[in-house]
Design an enzyme around this catalytic site. Structure first.
Site, PDB file in Angstrom:
ATOM      1  NE  ARG A  37      -3.931   1.950   2.489  1.00  0.00           N
ATOM      2  CZ  ARG A  37      -3.614   3.422   2.945  1.00  0.00           C
ATOM      3  NH1 ARG A  37      -2.483   3.603   3.428  1.00  0.00           N
ATOM      4  NH2 ARG A  37      -4.697   4.222   2.888  1.00  0.00           N
ATOM      5  CB  SER A 106     -12.559  -1.850   0.701  1.00  0.00           C
ATOM      6  OG  SER A 106     -11.144  -1.892   1.008  1.00  0.00           O
ATOM      7  CE  LYS A 136      -7.986   4.263   3.611  1.00  0.00           C
ATOM      8  NZ  LYS A 136      -8.802   3.573   2.652  1.00  0.00           N
TER       9      LYS A 136
END
Length: 216
Positions: A37, A106, A136
């Site tokens: 990521r 997701s 997040k």
């Protein structure tokens, strides 16, 4: 390479100076999946890093998943890709990556999105954030009941968002097949030891008695 059993799903926190060394430490501790990521725009660096991680994952027989970027996954022969709500759908990803690719989606707090993803060919679905997430902080929140009510989806369920060694057992008890961990793993002073403790939460007879994470 087959889809692994339940366990720790390590997600890198790039860009960082030592992504391969950090990933190696997580794999040494027992991570069963690794996701690259990195939201930066440095195409050449990202390509080099994924190629290096692919070699590392192959040596450990662990699937490498690329976050968001289908083209990068294809170029590096990664095991698959993870898709968010603003990315391509599983059908498009599989058309590029092939029938054996691992396609993760997701689903946040949405059972409906999870059902649609499975119908479209997703290999696994991810729910969360379950807890406050430093990665997040504004992420929508999912509940433990959502995990409990998704056992019939027919694909593995990944829990993500603010997961720590303290709250992880609650997710496993609710049905999480994988714990997707970023900050609590790659921000740890000893990544290998932390990965080993997360991995140790999954015992063959779970649910039930957890493996004692203080054992060697």
């Amino acid at each position: 390479m087959t889809f692994p059993d339940r366990g720790l799903y390590a997600i890198t926190d790039g860009p960082r100076k030592d992504p391969v060394a950090a990933a190696a430490a997580a794999l040494a501790g027992g991570a069963r999946l690794l996701q690259y990521r990195d939201k930066s725009a440095d195409v050449a660096r990202r390509l080099d890093e994924v190629r290096a991680l692919k070699r590392l994952c192959d040596a450990h027989e662990v699937p490498l998943i690329v976050n968001d970027d289908i083209a990068l996954a294809k170029a590096t022969d990664a095991a698959g890709v993870h898709l968010g709500e603003h990315d391509a759908d599983p059908v498009a990803a599989r058309a590029v990556l092939g029938p054996r690719a691992i396609i993760g989606v997701s689903c946040y707090d949405s059972l409906e999105r999870a059902r649609a993803a499975v119908a479209a060919g997703a290999s696994y679905v991810a729910f969360g954030a379950f807890f406050a997430s430093p990665t997040k902080p504004q992420a929508r929140r999912a509940t433990l009941d959502l995990l409990r009510h998704t056992a019939t989806l027919g694909v593995p369920r990944v829990a993500i968002g603010g997961i720590t060694l303290d709250n992880a057992p609650r997710l496993i008890e609710a049905g999480a097949d994988y714990l997707a961990v970023i900050s609590a793993l790659f921000g740890a002073a000893d990544v290998t030891a932390t990965a080993r403790r997360f991995a140790g939460l999954y015992a063959p007879s779970f649910p039930g008695k957890l493996v004692d994470d203080e054992q060697p």
